[in-house]
Design a protein around this motif. Sequence first.
Motif, mmCIF file in Angstrom:
data_model
loop_
_atom_site.group_PDB
_atom_site.id
_atom_site.type_symbol
_atom_site.label_atom_id
_atom_site.label_comp_id
_atom_site.label_asym_id
_atom_site.label_seq_id
_atom_site.Cartn_x
_atom_site.Cartn_y
_atom_site.Cartn_z
ATOM 1 N N THR A 89 0.840 -1.197 0.000
ATOM 2 C CA THR A 89 0.000 0.000 0.000
ATOM 3 C C THR A 89 0.872 1.242 0.000
ATOM 4 O O THR A 89 1.769 1.385 0.833
ATOM 5 C CB THR A 89 -0.912 0.013 1.237
ATOM 6 O OG1 THR A 89 -1.718 -1.171 1.240
ATOM 7 C CG2 THR A 89 -1.805 1.237 1.226
ATOM 8 N N ALA A 90 0.618 2.141 -0.940
ATOM 9 C CA ALA A 90 1.399 3.374 -1.029
ATOM 10 C C ALA A 90 1.111 4.266 0.169
ATOM 11 O O ALA A 90 -0.017 4.318 0.669
ATOM 12 C CB ALA A 90 1.072 4.117 -2.314
ATOM 13 N N PRO A 91 2.119 4.988 0.663
ATOM 14 C CA PRO A 91 1.878 5.964 1.725
ATOM 15 C C PRO A 91 0.860 7.010 1.263
ATOM 16 O O PRO A 91 0.673 7.226 0.061
ATOM 17 C CB PRO A 91 3.258 6.597 1.935
ATOM 18 C CG PRO A 91 4.230 5.614 1.384
ATOM 19 C CD PRO A 91 3.524 4.933 0.249
ATOM 20 N N ALA A 92 0.240 7.660 2.205
ATOM 21 C CA ALA A 92 -0.790 8.651 1.878
ATOM 22 C C ALA A 92 -0.273 9.733 0.945
ATOM 23 O O ALA A 92 -0.997 10.213 0.067
ATOM 24 C CB ALA A 92 -1.330 9.269 3.168
ATOM 25 N N ASN A 93 0.987 10.119 1.108
ATOM 26 C CA ASN A 93 1.570 11.170 0.276
ATOM 27 C C ASN A 93 2.375 10.634 -0.905
ATOM 28 O O ASN A 93 3.034 11.406 -1.601
ATOM 29 C CB ASN A 93 2.473 12.069 1.141
ATOM 30 C CG ASN A 93 1.678 12.842 2.170
ATOM 31 O OD1 ASN A 93 0.537 13.239 1.921
ATOM 32 N ND2 ASN A 93 2.263 13.043 3.337
ATOM 33 N N GLY A 94 2.335 9.321 -1.130
ATOM 34 C CA GLY A 94 3.058 8.729 -2.245
ATOM 35 C C GLY A 94 4.440 8.236 -1.848
ATOM 36 O O GLY A 94 4.923 8.479 -0.737
ATOM 37 N N TRP A 95 5.104 7.540 -2.760
ATOM 38 C CA TRP A 95 6.406 6.938 -2.501
ATOM 39 C C TRP A 95 7.546 7.948 -2.687
ATOM 40 O O TRP A 95 7.527 8.759 -3.592
ATOM 41 C CB TRP A 95 6.661 5.773 -3.457
ATOM 42 C CG TRP A 95 5.648 4.680 -3.453
ATOM 43 C CD1 TRP A 95 4.691 4.444 -4.395
ATOM 44 C CD2 TRP A 95 5.483 3.646 -2.473
ATOM 45 N NE1 TRP A 95 3.940 3.342 -4.067
ATOM 46 C CE2 TRP A 95 4.403 2.829 -2.892
ATOM 47 C CE3 TRP A 95 6.143 3.345 -1.280
ATOM 48 C CZ2 TRP A 95 3.976 1.722 -2.167
ATOM 49 C CZ3 TRP A 95 5.720 2.230 -0.559
ATOM 50 C CH2 TRP A 95 4.652 1.441 -0.998
ATOM 51 N N HIS A 96 8.548 7.839 -1.839
ATOM 52 C CA HIS A 96 9.804 8.561 -2.052
ATOM 53 C C HIS A 96 10.656 7.768 -3.045
ATOM 54 O O HIS A 96 10.509 6.546 -3.177
ATOM 55 C CB HIS A 96 10.603 8.707 -0.753
ATOM 56 C CG HIS A 96 9.849 9.311 0.387
ATOM 57 N ND1 HIS A 96 9.009 10.402 0.242
ATOM 58 C CD2 HIS A 96 9.821 8.988 1.705
ATOM 59 C CE1 HIS A 96 8.499 10.721 1.424
ATOM 60 N NE2 HIS A 96 8.979 9.873 2.326
ATOM 61 N N ILE A 97 11.592 8.434 -3.736
ATOM 62 C CA ILE A 97 12.515 7.783 -4.671
ATOM 63 C C ILE A 97 13.940 7.954 -4.153
ATOM 64 O O ILE A 97 14.348 9.066 -3.818
ATOM 65 C CB ILE A 97 12.403 8.380 -6.084
ATOM 66 C CG1 ILE A 97 10.991 8.177 -6.645
ATOM 67 C CG2 ILE A 97 13.441 7.749 -7.022
ATOM 68 C CD1 ILE A 97 10.765 8.851 -8.008
ATOM 69 N N VAL A 98 14.689 6.843 -4.100
ATOM 70 C CA VAL A 98 16.072 6.871 -3.625
ATOM 71 C C VAL A 98 16.985 6.231 -4.667
ATOM 72 O O VAL A 98 16.719 5.126 -5.143
ATOM 73 C CB VAL A 98 16.227 6.131 -2.286
ATOM 74 C CG1 VAL A 98 17.669 6.242 -1.786
ATOM 75 C CG2 VAL A 98 15.266 6.687 -1.241
ATOM 76 N N ALA A 99 18.068 6.927 -5.007
ATOM 77 C CA ALA A 99 19.077 6.389 -5.911
ATOM 78 C C ALA A 99 20.162 5.691 -5.106
ATOM 79 O O ALA A 99 20.617 6.213 -4.084
ATOM 80 C CB ALA A 99 19.691 7.507 -6.747
ATOM 81 N N ASN A 100 20.583 4.509 -5.561
ATOM 82 C CA ASN A 100 21.671 3.767 -4.934
ATOM 83 C C ASN A 100 22.797 3.646 -5.964
ATOM 84 O O ASN A 100 22.719 2.836 -6.890
ATOM 85 C CB ASN A 100 21.193 2.384 -4.502
ATOM 86 C CG ASN A 100 22.213 1.673 -3.626
ATOM 87 O OD1 ASN A 100 23.237 2.242 -3.256
ATOM 88 N ND2 ASN A 100 21.922 0.428 -3.280
#
Length: 250
Positions: A89-100
């Motif tokens: 389930t997506a968070p209420a404010n949407g997903w964060h994006i992280v670069a590795n």
Amino acid sequence: AGGNTAGGSGGSGTAGGSASTYDGGTDPACRVQGCLRAVVKVGDYTRAQLLPLLAPGAMLDNGYSVYTLELFSDGVPTKATVTIPYQATAPANGWHIVANNHGTTGIGDNCAVAGTVAGAGLSGLFGGNGLIGVAADYPGLGEPGVHPYLVKKSEGRASLDALRATRWLARQLAVPLSGRFAVAGLSQGGHATLAAATEHRGYAPELDIRGFAASGPASVWEEHWRFGATVDGSHLAFHAMLVYAWSQHY
């Protein structure tokens, strides 16, 4: 995401093309920074499928879908691997994006991590833990030209454009986003992360990056490399790659 125009609005982030001419779809000839030239869906993997593959002690909150991207970055095509949480389930404010950003693999085309299990694992470190992950390949790995090994501008911009491309992919898939980003990396990836932090304000100011985490960055301090070249050991392979790549790039 965050009310910004995707693909890069303002500053030099639109160099090589106007964001207004790119609609976020797949275009093999696009020249907007971070635009999607090709997208391949590798597959969907549940948490139950992934758990037996984890190293002892590794954490996994959710399964993820894996995508391999070809994107445009600072005048050249490059690639990346993206993982998006699956059956979560997506968070209420949407997903964060992280670069590795990955460490040194080499400078030949067969050293690319996109399209490999390693690429999925690097991206999945975040994609499997409640975030969208992206593992950028650097220019010249699996694409034409010599990889500019430890060249700040090239690696930093590739990392930032991988975030842009991931945002475009998520929007194309109607995946909700928070508009917030972060960048992490180890060794060469630590160098790329510091480079991305340096390039961020001028090259990709529309990206709301909340943090840069660099571990063991392969910073090219002249004193360190000059001393290291006088001592025999396996590290000399890194010196050889650096000298060759820089002679080609500069």
